[in-house]
Design an enzyme around this catalytic site. Structure first.
Site, PDB file in Angstrom:
ATOM      1  N   SER A  52      45.779  38.811  32.324  1.00 30.78           N
ATOM      2  CA  SER A  52      45.190  40.057  31.833  1.00 30.78           C
ATOM      3  C   SER A  52      44.451  40.842  32.906  1.00 30.78           C
ATOM      4  O   SER A  52      43.979  41.950  32.636  1.00 30.78           O
ATOM      5  CB  SER A  52      44.229  39.765  30.676  1.00 30.78           C
ATOM      6  OG  SER A  52      44.896  39.143  29.602  1.00 30.78           O
ATOM      7  N   ALA A  53      44.310  40.286  34.116  1.00 25.83           N
ATOM      8  CA  ALA A  53      43.684  40.974  35.253  1.00 25.83           C
ATOM      9  C   ALA A  53      42.242  41.376  34.963  1.00 25.83           C
ATOM     10  O   ALA A  53      41.765  42.390  35.457  1.00 25.83           O
ATOM     11  CB  ALA A  53      44.516  42.201  35.656  1.00 25.83           C
ATOM     12  N   ILE A  54      41.554  40.569  34.173  1.00 27.54           N
ATOM     13  CA  ILE A  54      40.169  40.856  33.807  1.00 27.54           C
ATOM     14  C   ILE A  54      39.228  39.942  34.585  1.00 27.54           C
ATOM     15  O   ILE A  54      39.491  38.752  34.730  1.00 27.54           O
ATOM     16  CB  ILE A  54      39.947  40.651  32.291  1.00 27.54           C
ATOM     17  CG1 ILE A  54      40.788  41.656  31.492  1.00 27.54           C
ATOM     18  CG2 ILE A  54      38.475  40.792  31.931  1.00 27.54           C
ATOM     19  CD1 ILE A  54      40.744  41.419  29.990  1.00 27.54           C
ATOM     20  N   HIS A  56      36.129  38.248  33.933  1.00 26.84           N
ATOM     21  CA  HIS A  56      35.298  37.885  32.791  1.00 26.84           C
ATOM     22  C   HIS A  56      33.877  37.534  33.234  1.00 26.84           C
ATOM     23  O   HIS A  56      33.667  36.961  34.304  1.00 26.84           O
ATOM     24  CB  HIS A  56      35.897  36.670  32.064  1.00 26.84           C
ATOM     25  CG  HIS A  56      37.238  36.916  31.451  1.00 26.84           C
ATOM     26  ND1 HIS A  56      37.399  37.705  30.334  1.00 26.84           N
ATOM     27  CD2 HIS A  56      38.472  36.474  31.782  1.00 26.84           C
ATOM     28  CE1 HIS A  56      38.684  37.733  30.007  1.00 26.84           C
ATOM     29  NE2 HIS A  56      39.354  37.001  30.876  1.00 26.84           N
TER      30      HIS A  56
END
Length: 485
Positions: A52-54, A56
């Site tokens: 998701s290329a996040i 966190h």
């Protein structure tokens, strides 16, 4: 296959994903020789490229776990890492929306206390506040929370930047080298690859991602197992105003199907979460893609019917321990496992790198180097922009930008490698217009025969024969054909 000689290094890392490359970079700050082997022809070819290329915050990590601890450390490290390595990043914040009173209760009773225990503050929002700030959200929303510290990043750029910085500081990189045997000796390990290369290392770091349990098996260690969980994704260029990460209330299995901006443009939809048995199962399915549309439709109704430009799947490792595995092997303290990193490996990567660096220094008695280059040079985009011929029309990528990638310290070996370095072929036409020109530039700059050029993995060649119109004419005329691309 016969051995071609033995490469002597202090530390060998197996696995060129974001975790392996972060470790490589961290280890180059110590007075040791360090190398990394990767089975694919480029870094970031596994889980690290399909997520998701996040970044966190770790708000929902299990309090007290190693994962929670390293995510908390990473939050402090990311600003400096992004600045020193020039990584594209957008701090968008994440909006978790509750579509029922039960989901709202879950946020209040479970999500918020866990976030507080992890040192992450959440901002409660009412229904009216959410719809005023994000009118594209489902009007059935009853409330939610804002996680301000969350953002989106380019996972490949991050992985490549870690690796290039390590190379700048003297690390060695061996691509296309699959490990097939490990010999455990008292003070060193011998690591064999399918090409016949052998590495002798005082410490081996097993950061092979989904394959880390199989690397452990080669050394006789069966202390953990990894199973693949597949996530399917869709990419659209229709944003409908979405400018932040939109999260559902998570389940025990996954964080759920998200709507998230992409740092270089467009919106990412997904992922699904399906436990599978095949570690090479990257197929997308009609059922999975339909689940994505249904999932994002619950959050942002307009996203349920968007046109998409690409679909793909990734596999993440589910560990039998339920937490990160960062510890010595059961067969030797000279083999260090770094695995079971789940979906938060990108987010925790700078802290994982430093943590493993400290473990390695303690094991081998290493000291920090007195000479160390702290940052990567500025990207070559400005110099490259001097050659303004547009090669990729969909993304307005110039010939100069392509040449900068082909001339970089870690040049692409495949077309997908070039795509991830420049953004070419990521647009609506998916490379149909620019592919011939890109193949030509590969040939001009790197001397690559177009027939040998592969899309990504070995065996993925796009061209099977070189038969041009001129050759066809020559064949019928009996003349010697003129070779051309």
């Amino acid at each position: 296959m016969e051995m071609t000689g033995i490469d002597q290094v202090d530390i060998l890392i197996i696995g060129g994903g974001v975790v392996g490359c972060a470790i490589l970079q961290a280890l180059t700050s110590y007075d040791a020789t360090v190398a990394l082997v990767e089975q694919y022809p480029d870094v970031c070819e596994g889980t690290s490229k399909a997520n998701s290329a996040i970044i966190h915050t770790g708000f929902d990590a299990r309090p007290g776990s190693l994962e929670a601890r390293l995510l908390a450390e990473a939050r402090q490290l990311w600003p400096e890492v992004i600045a020193r390595l020039h990584i594209p990043y957008l701090q968008t914040g994440a909006l978790m929306v509750a579509l029922s009173q039960q989901e709202q209760s879950t946020i209040v009773r479970e999500i918020t206390p866990k976030a507080e225990a992890n040192g992450v503050s959440l901002q409660p929002l009412s229904r009216s506040e959410i719809l005023e700030a994000a009118p594209y959200v489902n009007e059935r929303v009853v409330g939610g929370v804002l996680i301000e510290g969350e953002g989106v990043i380019d996972p490949f750029w991050t992985t490549r930047a870690y690796c290039e910085h390590a190379l700048l500081n003297g690390a060695q990189l061996f691509l296309g080298e699959r490990v097939n045997a490990i010999e455990v000796e008292t003070r060193r390990l011998l690591v064999h690859t399918t090409s016949g290369r052998v590495f002798s290392a005082a410490l081996v770091v097993n950061a092979a991602g989904l394959w880390a349990d199989e690397i452990a098996h080669l050394a006789g260690d069966y202390s953990f197992r990894l199973t693949p969980r597949k996530g399917e994704f869709l990419i659209t260029e229709e944003d409908h105003g979405v400018a932040q990460i939109i999260l559902p209330v998570p389940s025990e299995v996954s964080k759920g199907i998200l709507v998230t901006p992409i740092v270089f443009g467009g919106v990412l939809l997904g992922p699904t979460a399906e436990d599978v048995s095949d570690k090479r199962d990257l197929a997308t399915t009609a059922a999975g893609l339909q689940r994505i549309r249904e999932g994002v439709g619950r959050l942002v109704p307009a996203m349920a019917t968007v046109s998409t430009v690409r679909q793909f799947a990734g596999l993440r490792a589910v560990s039998s321990t339920g937490d990160y595995i960062i510890r010595p092997s059961t067969v030797s303290e000279r083999l260090l496992h770094v695995t079971g990193i789940r979906s938060t490996g990108l987010s925790a990567s700078p802290a994982i790198g430093q943590y493993v660096g400290r473990l390695a220094a303690e094991t081998l008695g290493l000291r920090l180097r007195t000479s160390y280059r702290e940052a990567l040079p500025e990207p070559l985009s400005e110099a490259a922009s001097e050659d303004g011929e547009v090669v990729c029309l969909c993304r307005s990528i110039t010939r100069g930008e392509i040449l900068a990638a082909l001339r970089s310290p870690l040049p692409p070996r495949t077309l997908d490698g070039l795509k991830r370095r420049t953004g070419a072929m990521l647009g609506e036409c998916q490379g149909n217009l620019c592919l011939p020109r890109l193949i030509e530039l590969f040939q001009q700059e790197l001397g690559r025969d177009p027939l040998s050029l592969e899309k990504h993995a070995p065996g993925s060649r796009l061209l099977n024969e070189r038969l041009t119109r001129l050759e066809n004419i020559a064949a019928h005329s009996g003349e010697e054909p003129k070779r051309a691309l």
